[in-house]
Design a protein around this motif. Structure first.
Motif, PDB file in Angstrom:
ATOM      1  N   ASP A  10      -4.286  -0.232  -9.329  1.00  0.00           N
ATOM      2  CA  ASP A  10      -3.029  -0.834  -8.869  1.00  0.00           C
ATOM      3  C   ASP A  10      -2.746  -0.595  -7.395  1.00  0.00           C
ATOM      4  O   ASP A  10      -1.685  -0.974  -6.899  1.00  0.00           O
ATOM      5  N   LEU A  11      -3.702   0.003  -6.688  1.00  0.00           N
ATOM      6  CA  LEU A  11      -3.431   0.402  -5.306  1.00  0.00           C
ATOM      7  C   LEU A  11      -3.166  -0.794  -4.400  1.00  0.00           C
ATOM      8  O   LEU A  11      -2.253  -0.779  -3.579  1.00  0.00           O
ATOM      9  N   GLY A  12      -3.985  -1.862  -4.541  1.00  0.00           N
ATOM     10  CA  GLY A  12      -3.805  -3.028  -3.676  1.00  0.00           C
ATOM     11  C   GLY A  12      -2.442  -3.677  -3.852  1.00  0.00           C
ATOM     12  O   GLY A  12      -1.759  -4.005  -2.878  1.00  0.00           O
ATOM     13  N   THR A  13      -2.043  -3.847  -5.099  1.00  0.00           N
ATOM     14  CA  THR A  13      -0.737  -4.441  -5.381  1.00  0.00           C
ATOM     15  C   THR A  13       0.388  -3.559  -4.860  1.00  0.00           C
ATOM     16  O   THR A  13       1.369  -4.045  -4.279  1.00  0.00           O
ATOM     17  N   SER A  17       3.161  -4.748  -1.997  1.00  0.00           N
ATOM     18  CA  SER A  17       4.599  -4.702  -2.261  1.00  0.00           C
ATOM     19  C   SER A  17       5.278  -3.657  -1.390  1.00  0.00           C
ATOM     20  O   SER A  17       6.385  -3.871  -0.889  1.00  0.00           O
ATOM     21  N   GLY A  18       4.597  -2.522  -1.208  1.00  0.00           N
ATOM     22  CA  GLY A  18       5.161  -1.460  -0.380  1.00  0.00           C
ATOM     23  C   GLY A  18       5.354  -1.906   1.056  1.00  0.00           C
ATOM     24  O   GLY A  18       6.358  -1.583   1.701  1.00  0.00           O
ATOM     25  N   ILE A 230       9.369  -5.705  -8.670  1.00  0.00           N
ATOM     26  CA  ILE A 230       8.455  -5.369  -7.569  1.00  0.00           C
ATOM     27  C   ILE A 230       7.045  -5.211  -8.130  1.00  0.00           C
ATOM     28  O   ILE A 230       6.769  -4.227  -8.825  1.00  0.00           O
ATOM     29  N   PRO A 231       6.131  -6.131  -7.840  1.00  0.00           N
ATOM     30  CA  PRO A 231       4.767  -6.028  -8.366  1.00  0.00           C
ATOM     31  C   PRO A 231       4.095  -4.709  -7.980  1.00  0.00           C
ATOM     32  O   PRO A 231       4.109  -4.312  -6.818  1.00  0.00           O
TER      33      PRO A 231
END
Length: 264
Positions: A10-13, A17-18, A230-231
């Motif tokens: 989930d790091l890319g998503t 979003s961050g 928030i994805p």
């Protein structure tokens, strides 16, 4: 190998979003005033909406109503002195006390602290200034980021597995160290260096307690995320729970210990 890939899946998503949240937050903090007041009010309203949806999923219209009332109350409170702002926020919370069918005490306490924290953040930007607001945000952000990476890379014993099964002692401690470095950077050359480092660590811990409190609510009601707004992050409560804890702790430091000190 598969386990390691899943750990970072989930790091890319999360990063995407961050980055969007950081851009919006920086713009709001930079402009301050009406822009920041409006941003804080909208965020608080959405978090109350998420909270009521979690506690009483069979009352979606009530969640919308209380979210709207909360947003309006926070926005109005940002333009009032504490003598009037705090009772207004309390009244907004009490509007829903008799209408939330499940977990009414949880709603009362958490929504009250949430609105107070939102008003507190606006107070920091308005009355303490841009520098202190940046410090507060950085303490929370580095606590979360350091905890995320240290927890996933190092692992080890859990901090409080019954409430927050993913939080480890390694991640928790890394958050404290990162926050201390922020305090060190802001306090170098001042006479309050040690006090600011300590305050940064205290706010870091408070932000972690905010995260744990929200995790406890989610476990109590049986949901994974507060929403899907928030994805990669879940809902606003999932992302801003730490900021709520830190903002409340900063209000306590101001009232009890005369914060801020002559640093920024």
């Amino acid at each position: 190998m598969n386990g390691n890939a899943e750990r970072w899946s989930d790091l890319g998503t999360r990063l995407g979003s961050g980055a969007a949240m950081v851009a919006i937050g920086i713009a709001g903090i930079w402009f301050g005033g009406h822009v920041f007041h409006g941003l804080v009010a909208v965020i608080c309203g959405l978090m109350v909406w998420e909270l009521v949806r979690m506690l009483s999923p069979d009352q979606p219209s009530l969640a919308l109503q209380l979210g709207g009332v909360s947003a309006f109350a926070v926005l109005l409170a940002t333009y009032l002195p504490p003598l009037y702002a705090v009772p207004l926020l309390a009244a907004a919370v009490l509007v829903g006390l008799g209408r939330v069918k499940r977990y009414a005490p949880v709603y009362l306490v958490f929504s009250g602290l949430l609105l107070l924290a939102g008003w507190g953040m606006a107070h920091v930007r308005d009355d303490l200034g841009f520098g202190w607001m940046v410090w507060l945000v950085l303490v929370v952000v580095v606590t979360d980021v350091a905890g995320y990476f240290a927890g996933r890379m190092i692992g080890g014993p859990k901090f409080w597995p019954a409430v927050s099964p993913k939080k480890t002692w390694a991640g928790t401690s890394a958050g404290w160290v990162a926050a201390a470095l922020v305090g060190l950077g802001f306090g170098i050359g001042s006479g309050a260096l040690g006090a600011l480092v300590l305050a940064s660590v205290l706010l870091s811990f408070a932000s972690q307690l905010g995260d744990i409190a929200e995790s406890a609510i989610k476990r109590k009601v049986g949901v994974k995320d507060s929403s899907t707004l928030i994805p990669g992050h879940g809902g606003l409560l999932d992302r801003f729970d730490g900021m709520l804890g830190a903002a409340l702790a900063l209000l306590v430091l101001e009232v009890a210990f005369g914060f801020p000190w002559s640093v920024l």
